[in-house]
Design a protein around this motif. Structure first.
Motif, PDB file in Angstrom:
ATOM      1  N   ARG A 299       0.709  -1.192   0.191  1.00  0.00           N
ATOM      2  CA  ARG A 299       0.045   0.113   0.036  1.00  0.00           C
ATOM      3  C   ARG A 299       0.899   1.317   0.084  1.00  0.00           C
ATOM      4  O   ARG A 299       0.275   2.393  -0.202  1.00  0.00           O
ATOM      5  N   GLY A 300       2.102   0.961   0.253  1.00  0.00           N
ATOM      6  CA  GLY A 300       3.137   2.387   0.309  1.00  0.00           C
ATOM      7  C   GLY A 300       2.795   3.130   1.344  1.00  0.00           C
ATOM      8  O   GLY A 300       2.666   4.309   1.177  1.00  0.00           O
ATOM      9  N   VAL A 301       2.467   2.474   2.847  1.00  0.00           N
ATOM     10  CA  VAL A 301       2.144   3.356   3.920  1.00  0.00           C
ATOM     11  C   VAL A 301       2.775   3.151   4.979  1.00  0.00           C
ATOM     12  O   VAL A 301       3.280   1.806   5.265  1.00  0.00           O
TER      13      VAL A 301
ATOM     14  N   LYS B 175       2.875   3.598   9.127  1.00  0.00           N
ATOM     15  CA  LYS B 175       2.244   3.865  10.214  1.00  0.00           C
ATOM     16  C   LYS B 175       3.192   4.411  11.344  1.00  0.00           C
ATOM     17  O   LYS B 175       4.116   3.407  11.886  1.00  0.00           O
TER      18      LYS B 175
ATOM     19  N   ASP C 281      -0.526   7.903   9.683  1.00  0.00           N
ATOM     20  CA  ASP C 281      -0.386   7.133   8.476  1.00  0.00           C
ATOM     21  C   ASP C 281       0.387   8.274   7.464  1.00  0.00           C
ATOM     22  O   ASP C 281      -0.086   9.015   7.197  1.00  0.00           O
TER      23      ASP C 281
ATOM     24  N   HIS D 288       1.537   8.297   3.743  1.00  0.00           N
ATOM     25  CA  HIS D 288       1.566   7.641   2.448  1.00  0.00           C
ATOM     26  C   HIS D 288       2.781   8.085   1.414  1.00  0.00           C
ATOM     27  O   HIS D 288       3.059   9.225   1.400  1.00  0.00           O
TER      28      HIS D 288
ATOM     29  N   ARG E 227       0.896  15.178   7.688  1.00  0.00           N
ATOM     30  CA  ARG E 227       2.334  14.383   7.338  1.00  0.00           C
ATOM     31  C   ARG E 227       3.308  14.947   8.398  1.00  0.00           C
ATOM     32  O   ARG E 227       4.174  13.753   8.518  1.00  0.00           O
TER      33      ARG E 227
END
Length: 388
Positions: free
Chosen positions: A217-219, A221, A247, A249, A331
């Motif tokens: 997912r390219g995430v 946490k 989270d 991204h 972010r």
């Protein structure tokens, strides 16, 4: 002679007058000084009675508590402080507040005294950021002293003294980030790229575990962070603030490097740390610094480039890509707009992009309205500049 309703006044052998009054705790208390006339003593008692009736009375014994004594109690009574914050507060008190003000009774602190103290820190070579932190800590301590009815007002009201004004840090180019990543030990390549492209703090990277990263997912946490105390002890705890739980991204550009890093350097198990030292131990900034310095030199960049500048760089990239203030706060992991606002720069390139986008949008609106700039049948066409 009429008996006084509140307090007592007596004439001393010196000819001056002493005033005494019963405190709310039943203790008979004298005025802090004597008075030249009976009228002056009477006026003081009237004011003291008004304080008692309005519940503004302050116990003189508590008000005489030395600042350092009260400050240490203030810190001890905050069990929720994070380890790094606790170390910071104790250091600021020990090194910058107590040497000058520690023995001063709370009720003797005045704005002029605090202005002199602050100026002495700056004149002595203490950085403006650390000076602001020390002033802000002192202000918080004395705010609580007011709430505890130990002093009547907080003498810390120097305008701007609590604001940290750090010098602008450099922003790296993508090519410079990759030069550092290519010049550093291979096990740290993904660390450098993720710091920039994910805008993560050092402690968040050091605390990152396998279960926190979804490559599909390219995430990432962010749920914990590592803190290295001055004693050398490493602690894993929650992020810097509640807003730090987030989270992130990631851009596709970094995914392949992360995938390769996982294959080579990350042990099996959900709780295995993503980034570790050569022997598999938790990352320590002090040990990593040697590898970082070599990589910066190899990249032919100034030695003043800090690892944290990668986060700063990533924040700028996000802003330039069109991130809103809310996007940046999420972010970066900040609850306040103050830190995020600095990245919303007005750049010529961004302004040209916005102007072009507005032109296309307005052209679309004009077409939808059936408006033609070359026709003026109804007098409602868009006006044409005269060229003056």
């Amino acid at each position: 002679m009429t008996k006084r309703r509140f307090g007592r006044i007596r004439k001393l052998p010196s000819g001056r007058f002493q005033a005494r009054y019963p405190g709310p705790d039943g203790v008979d208390r004298p005025a802090p000084n004597t008075f030249p006339t009976k009228t002056d003593a009477s006026r003081w008692l009237i004011n003291k009675e008004a304080e008692l009736l309005s519940k503004r009375w302050i116990d003189p014994a508590l008000a005489a508590t030395p600042l350092e004594t009260y400050a240490r109690k203030w810190i001890d009574e905050r069990p929720g402080l994070r380890p790094k914050t606790l170390v910071l507060y104790n250091g600021l008190l020990r090194n910058h507040i107590a040497p000058t003000l520690g023995e001063e009774p709370l009720n003797t602190l005045t704005p002029p005294m605090l202005r002199t103290w602050r100026k002495s820190l700056l004149d002595g070579g203490l950085g403006p950021v650390t000076t602001a932190k020390a002033y802000r800590l002192l202000r918080s301590i004395l705010t609580t002293a007011v709430e505890d009815r130990m002093i009547e007002f907080n003498p810390c009201y120097i305008k701007g003294a609590a604001t940290e004004k750090s010098p602008e840090r450099p922003t790296l180019t993508l090519a410079e980030v990759y030069r550092i990543a290519s010049g550093i030990a291979p096990r740290y390549r993904a660390l450098v790229l993720l710091a920039a492209m994910g805008s993560l703090r050092w402690g968040e990277l050091a605390g990152l575990q396998r279960r926190d990263v979804s490559l599909s997912r390219g995430v990432v946490k962010v749920r914990r962070a590592a803190v290295e105390l001055p004693t050398g002890e490493l602690r894993i705890g929650p992020p810097k603030s509640d807003a730090g739980v987030r989270d992130i991204h990631l851009p596709e550009l970094v995914i392949e490097d992360l995938r390769l890093h996982f294959e080579i350097y990350v042990k099996p198990g959900a709780e295995s740390h993503v980034f570790t030292g050569p022997k598999g131990a938790l990352l320590r900034r002090s040990n990593f610094q040697r590898a970082w310095s070599k990589a910066v030199t190899a990249a032919e960049l100034p030695g003043t480039i800090h690892f944290h500048d990668l986060r700063h760089t990533g924040n700028n990239w996000a802003a330039e890509a069109g991130a809103t203030l809310a996007d940046l706060m999420q972010r970066m992991g900040h609850a306040s707009t103050r830190a995020a606002v600095r990245y919303i720069h007005t750049r010529d390139s961004r302004q040209r992009f916005l102007a072009q986008a507005m032109s296309e949008h307005l052209d679309g609106l004009r077409d939808d309205d059936g408006t033609d700039q070359d026709e003026d049948d109804e007098g409602d066409a868009l006006p044409v500049a005269s060229g003056t």
